[in-house]
Design a protein around this motif. Structure first.
Motif, PDB file in Angstrom:
ATOM      1  N   VAL A   1     -17.550  17.485  18.019  1.00 30.68           N
ATOM      2  CA  VAL A   1     -19.284  16.242  18.343  1.00 30.68           C
ATOM      3  C   VAL A   1     -18.768  15.340  17.109  1.00 30.68           C
ATOM      4  O   VAL A   1     -19.398  14.265  17.923  1.00 30.68           O
ATOM      5  CB  VAL A   1     -20.139  17.270  17.917  1.00 30.68           C
ATOM      6  CG1 VAL A   1     -22.006  16.626  18.672  1.00 30.68           C
ATOM      7  CG2 VAL A   1     -20.079  18.496  19.164  1.00 30.68           C
ATOM      8  N   HIS A   2     -19.286  15.361  16.179  1.00 29.04           N
ATOM      9  CA  HIS A   2     -19.337  14.352  15.299  1.00 29.04           C
ATOM     10  C   HIS A   2     -18.232  13.792  14.946  1.00 29.04           C
ATOM     11  O   HIS A   2     -18.279  13.229  14.855  1.00 29.04           O
ATOM     12  CB  HIS A   2     -20.494  15.058  13.757  1.00 29.04           C
ATOM     13  CG  HIS A   2     -21.101  15.799  14.637  1.00 29.04           C
ATOM     14  ND1 HIS A   2     -22.501  15.357  14.682  1.00 29.04           N
ATOM     15  CD2 HIS A   2     -21.733  17.479  14.274  1.00 29.04           C
ATOM     16  CE1 HIS A   2     -23.779  16.386  14.680  1.00 29.04           C
ATOM     17  NE2 HIS A   2     -23.282  17.447  15.053  1.00 29.04           N
ATOM     18  N   ARG A   3     -17.677  13.752  15.522  1.00 31.11           N
ATOM     19  CA  ARG A   3     -15.917  12.486  14.476  1.00 31.11           C
ATOM     20  C   ARG A   3     -15.321  12.630  15.287  1.00 31.11           C
ATOM     21  O   ARG A   3     -14.666  11.365  15.637  1.00 31.11           O
ATOM     22  CB  ARG A   3     -14.954  13.467  14.134  1.00 31.11           C
ATOM     23  CG  ARG A   3     -14.277  12.832  12.639  1.00 31.11           C
ATOM     24  CD  ARG A   3     -13.402  14.020  11.772  1.00 31.11           C
ATOM     25  NE  ARG A   3     -12.139  13.428  10.932  1.00 31.11           N
ATOM     26  CZ  ARG A   3     -12.056  13.639   9.475  1.00 31.11           C
ATOM     27  NH1 ARG A   3     -12.422  14.472   8.927  1.00 31.11           N
ATOM     28  NH2 ARG A   3     -11.016  13.090   9.202  1.00 31.11           N
ATOM     29  N   ALA A   4     -14.616  13.083  17.177  1.00 33.33           N
ATOM     30  CA  ALA A   4     -13.720  12.445  17.637  1.00 33.33           C
ATOM     31  C   ALA A   4     -14.689  11.293  18.311  1.00 33.33           C
ATOM     32  O   ALA A   4     -15.673  11.074  18.377  1.00 33.33           O
ATOM     33  CB  ALA A   4     -13.482  13.363  18.720  1.00 33.33           C
ATOM     34  N   ARG A   5     -13.816  10.048  18.931  1.00 30.22           N
ATOM     35  CA  ARG A   5     -14.435   9.169  19.153  1.00 30.22           C
ATOM     36  C   ARG A   5     -12.976   9.112  20.542  1.00 30.22           C
ATOM     37  O   ARG A   5     -11.336   8.991  20.374  1.00 30.22           O
ATOM     38  CB  ARG A   5     -14.265   8.277  18.429  1.00 30.22           C
ATOM     39  CG  ARG A   5     -15.152   7.839  17.380  1.00 30.22           C
ATOM     40  CD  ARG A   5     -16.258   7.948  17.793  1.00 30.22           C
ATOM     41  NE  ARG A   5     -17.382   8.180  17.250  1.00 30.22           N
ATOM     42  CZ  ARG A   5     -18.399   9.380  16.881  1.00 30.22           C
ATOM     43  NH1 ARG A   5     -17.993  10.322  17.425  1.00 30.22           N
ATOM     44  NH2 ARG A   5     -19.279   8.983  15.946  1.00 30.22           N
ATOM     45  N   PRO A   6     -12.900   7.756  21.102  1.00 31.39           N
ATOM     46  CA  PRO A   6     -12.052   7.557  22.306  1.00 31.39           C
ATOM     47  C   PRO A   6     -11.270   6.942  21.840  1.00 31.39           C
ATOM     48  O   PRO A   6     -10.849   6.052  20.260  1.00 31.39           O
ATOM     49  CB  PRO A   6     -12.240   6.504  22.818  1.00 31.39           C
ATOM     50  CG  PRO A   6     -14.109   6.506  23.337  1.00 31.39           C
ATOM     51  CD  PRO A   6     -14.327   7.386  21.528  1.00 31.39           C
ATOM     52  N   GLY A   7      -9.496   7.331  22.134  1.00 27.69           N
ATOM     53  CA  GLY A   7      -8.091   7.115  21.461  1.00 27.69           C
ATOM     54  C   GLY A   7      -7.986   8.037  20.490  1.00 27.69           C
ATOM     55  O   GLY A   7      -6.283   8.107  20.642  1.00 27.69           O
ATOM     56  N   ASP A   8      -8.550   8.859  20.734  1.00 24.62           N
ATOM     57  CA  ASP A   8      -8.123  10.183  19.101  1.00 24.62           C
ATOM     58  C   ASP A   8      -7.230  11.030  20.547  1.00 24.62           C
ATOM     59  O   ASP A   8      -7.560  10.886  22.027  1.00 24.62           O
ATOM     60  CB  ASP A   8      -9.456  10.801  18.801  1.00 24.62           C
ATOM     61  CG  ASP A   8     -10.369  10.218  17.562  1.00 24.62           C
ATOM     62  OD1 ASP A   8      -9.245   9.546  17.011  1.00 24.62           O
ATOM     63  OD2 ASP A   8     -11.711  11.042  17.551  1.00 24.62           O
ATOM     64  N   VAL A   9      -5.963  12.012  19.950  1.00 25.16           N
ATOM     65  CA  VAL A   9      -5.419  12.694  20.854  1.00 25.16           C
ATOM     66  C   VAL A   9      -5.492  14.312  20.230  1.00 25.16           C
ATOM     67  O   VAL A   9      -5.165  14.298  18.995  1.00 25.16           O
ATOM     68  CB  VAL A   9      -3.852  12.438  20.379  1.00 25.16           C
ATOM     69  CG1 VAL A   9      -3.083  13.291  21.689  1.00 25.16           C
ATOM     70  CG2 VAL A   9      -3.521  10.742  21.269  1.00 25.16           C
ATOM     71  N   LEU A  10      -5.989  14.581  20.970  1.00 33.72           N
ATOM     72  CA  LEU A  10      -6.082  16.500  21.054  1.00 33.72           C
ATOM     73  C   LEU A  10      -4.695  17.105  21.306  1.00 33.72           C
ATOM     74  O   LEU A  10      -3.614  16.115  21.819  1.00 33.72           O
ATOM     75  CB  LEU A  10      -7.387  17.176  21.374  1.00 33.72           C
ATOM     76  CG  LEU A  10      -8.508  16.132  21.483  1.00 33.72           C
ATOM     77  CD1 LEU A  10      -9.642  16.481  21.558  1.00 33.72           C
ATOM     78  CD2 LEU A  10      -9.232  16.451  19.813  1.00 33.72           C
ATOM     79  N   ARG A  11      -4.495  18.304  21.266  1.00 35.46           N
ATOM     80  CA  ARG A  11      -3.452  18.987  22.098  1.00 35.46           C
ATOM     81  C   ARG A  11      -3.933  20.485  22.795  1.00 35.46           C
ATOM     82  O   ARG A  11      -5.273  21.031  21.636  1.00 35.46           O
ATOM     83  CB  ARG A  11      -2.256  19.892  21.080  1.00 35.46           C
ATOM     84  CG  ARG A  11      -1.370  18.946  20.262  1.00 35.46           C
ATOM     85  CD  ARG A  11      -0.402  19.201  20.437  1.00 35.46           C
ATOM     86  NE  ARG A  11      -0.624  20.229  18.656  1.00 35.46           N
ATOM     87  CZ  ARG A  11       0.524  20.924  18.189  1.00 35.46           C
ATOM     88  NH1 ARG A  11       1.904  21.218  18.939  1.00 35.46           N
ATOM     89  NH2 ARG A  11       0.276  22.383  17.350  1.00 35.46           N
ATOM     90  N   LEU A  12      -4.006  20.763  23.852  1.00 36.01           N
ATOM     91  CA  LEU A  12      -4.313  20.982  24.626  1.00 36.01           C
ATOM     92  C   LEU A  12      -3.450  22.674  25.150  1.00 36.01           C
ATOM     93  O   LEU A  12      -1.831  22.207  25.286  1.00 36.01           O
ATOM     94  CB  LEU A  12      -4.530  20.535  26.369  1.00 36.01           C
ATOM     95  CG  LEU A  12      -5.536  19.629  26.176  1.00 36.01           C
ATOM     96  CD1 LEU A  12      -5.893  19.407  27.659  1.00 36.01           C
ATOM     97  CD2 LEU A  12      -7.099  20.011  24.929  1.00 36.01           C
ATOM     98  N   GLY A  13      -3.867  23.745  25.224  1.00 31.98           N
ATOM     99  CA  GLY A  13      -2.504  24.742  25.318  1.00 31.98           C
ATOM    100  C   GLY A  13      -3.139  25.549  27.004  1.00 31.98           C
ATOM    101  O   GLY A  13      -3.736  24.599  27.165  1.00 31.98           O
ATOM    102  N   PRO A  14      -2.295  26.068  26.825  1.00 23.93           N
ATOM    103  CA  PRO A  14      -2.246  26.385  28.693  1.00 23.93           C
ATOM    104  C   PRO A  14      -3.648  26.740  29.086  1.00 23.93           C
ATOM    105  O   PRO A  14      -4.293  26.977  28.263  1.00 23.93           O
ATOM    106  CB  PRO A  14      -1.545  27.579  29.124  1.00 23.93           C
ATOM    107  CG  PRO A  14      -0.909  27.975  27.352  1.00 23.93           C
ATOM    108  CD  PRO A  14      -1.206  26.875  26.683  1.00 23.93           C
TER     109      PRO A  14
END
Length: 417
Positions: free
Chosen positions: A237-250
């Motif tokens: 909510v407070h730190r993520a910005r466009p361009g950041d990359v996350l990882r998703l599980g199934p």
């Protein structure tokens, strides 16, 4: 799973299953160690990491939530260890989910040895050669189900997906809507959820529901509420910005629409639990269904109904959709549903905080809605066993709308809230 259960009759003459000999021994052990569960699980992890230090890298730095989940997972398996269908689904999901942590088949023997070592130390009264043999058989069967599920999944899906944040919309001071672009096609169904890891908290995975049906452009939408002590939710909510990359599980979850029927839907969404509910509405619309859908959207105050405008636009577009906002001043969301019924001919879907879902299930059952038509993803938390996976459901500060993460997983937090 173990030696097959026999059967006997209850007081009414109905035939019921009698637990297998292995199940009796395993449950007796767990009953003995329950009062010292914290010591048992701490000792288990100490043994595991001393014997195989490399395994420590698979876990997050903070282990407090993980310790709680281990025993609850064992209790779940012990209570249902003669139910092969349940174990196949439950353990298969865990085996597939553990791929994203880097777990491989070679890790399972070390875990089994540490588990037996912890039980030997703390189950002094009940432990003997026969009990040890029962536990070895049980763990062998459990681990093989998980290994096989992971192996089958590896042939058709990656262990995780990289997903770039393409937009970050702060709807309220503590709720954000994130749009993600995965690096490869991400197949899921409306109503399901994903597990997510951020670059700021490595190896800490949390569960979040998808807030839309699958889109032609492949983008994914999540609703996240920042909560106190919520490491991942606060970062998103407070730190993520466009361009950041996350990882998703199934993807996971069973709160999906059966399009083989035309049964109407009754949907309860509390807080950010409205995310999967909105996805279900979109799913019905995309399939061209004309079934009646009633959505009850609850929040503490009117300005907390952060996605109300979207729902009202959908209501204006689709005459079969009725949206009912409910605030705390009007009373609990499930009570508003009860007063508006009857709903006995609907399929019910619930998403939101665990307490709301629990109350909602009770209200709907009391109003005559059959249990098999009430759908949510807190299945283990609300089961009669009472010892199902704490997982993302009950044990984390970041709890809300999904729905049953699993106890053997590395700490997870539920979607929404």
């Amino acid at each position: 799973m173990m030696d097959g259960p026999t059967s006997m009759k209850d007081g009414t003459g109905a035939r019921i299953a009698e637990p297998s000999a292995d199940a009796v021994l395993v449950r007796r052990t767990l009953e003995e160690i329950a009062p010292v569960a914290d010591k048992v699980t701490s000792y288990f992890y100490a043994l595991l990491f001393v014997r195989d230090p490399a395994l420590r890298e698979l876990f997050p730095a903070a282990m407090d939530v993980q310790r709680d989940r281990l025993l609850k997972a064992l209790l779940t398996v012990a209570e249902r260890m003669d139910d092969s269908a349940f174990l196949g689904e439950y353990l298969g999901h865990l085996g597939r989910g553990h791929r994203k942590y880097g777990v491989v088949a070679a890790h399972y023997p070390a875990v089994g040895e540490a588990l037996i070592g912890a039980l030997v130390r703390y189950a002094e009264r009940s432990w003997d050669a026969e009990t040890e043999a029962a536990w070895v058989r049980a763990y062998t069967a459990i681990s093989q189900i998980m290994i096989d599920a992971a192996s089958q999944d590896e042939a058709k899906a990656p262990a995780w997906w990289q997903a770039e944040v393409v937009s970050h919309d702060l709807r309220t001071p503590d709720i954000a809507v994130l749009t993600l672009r995965p690096d490869a096609p991400y197949p899921f169904l409306a109503g399901q959820y994903t597990t997510l890891e951020t670059p700021w908290w490595p190896r800490v995975w949390r569960h979040y529901s998808f807030a839309s049906a699958p889109r032609p452009d492949g983008l994914l939408t999540l609703h996240v509420k920042s909560v106190p002590a919520g490491w991942v939710s606060r970062a998103l909510v407070h730190r993520a910005r466009p361009g950041d990359v996350l990882r998703l599980g199934p993807p996971a979850g069973s709160m999906t629409v059966d399009h083989a029927t035309d049964t109407g839907l009754l949907c309860l969404g509390g807080g950010t639990g409205i995310a999967p509910i909105k996805a279900l509405v979109e799913d019905v619309a995309e399939h061209g269904d004309r079934r009646q859908v009633d959505v009850f959207y609850g929040a503490r105050r009117g300005h907390d109904l952060y996605d109300m405008d979207t729902l009202l636009r959908l209501q204006k577009t689709f005459p079969w959709l009725a949206v009912h906002p409910v605030t705390e001043a009007q009373g609990p969301l499930p009570e508003a549903v009860r007063e508006t019924g009857p709903w006995t001919e609907r399929d019910a879907y619930l998403a939101g905080p665990l307490g709301m879902v629990r109350q909602g299930v009770d209200v709907l059952r009391g109003a005559g809605v059959p249990s098999e038509r009430i759908r949510h993803d807190f299945l283990a938390e609300l089961s009669a066993v009472g010892a199902g996976p704490a997982a993302a459901g009950g044990g984390s500060a970041e709890v809300g709308g999904v729905h049953g993460a699993h106890a053997l997983d590395v700490p997870v937090e539920v979607v929404a809230q």
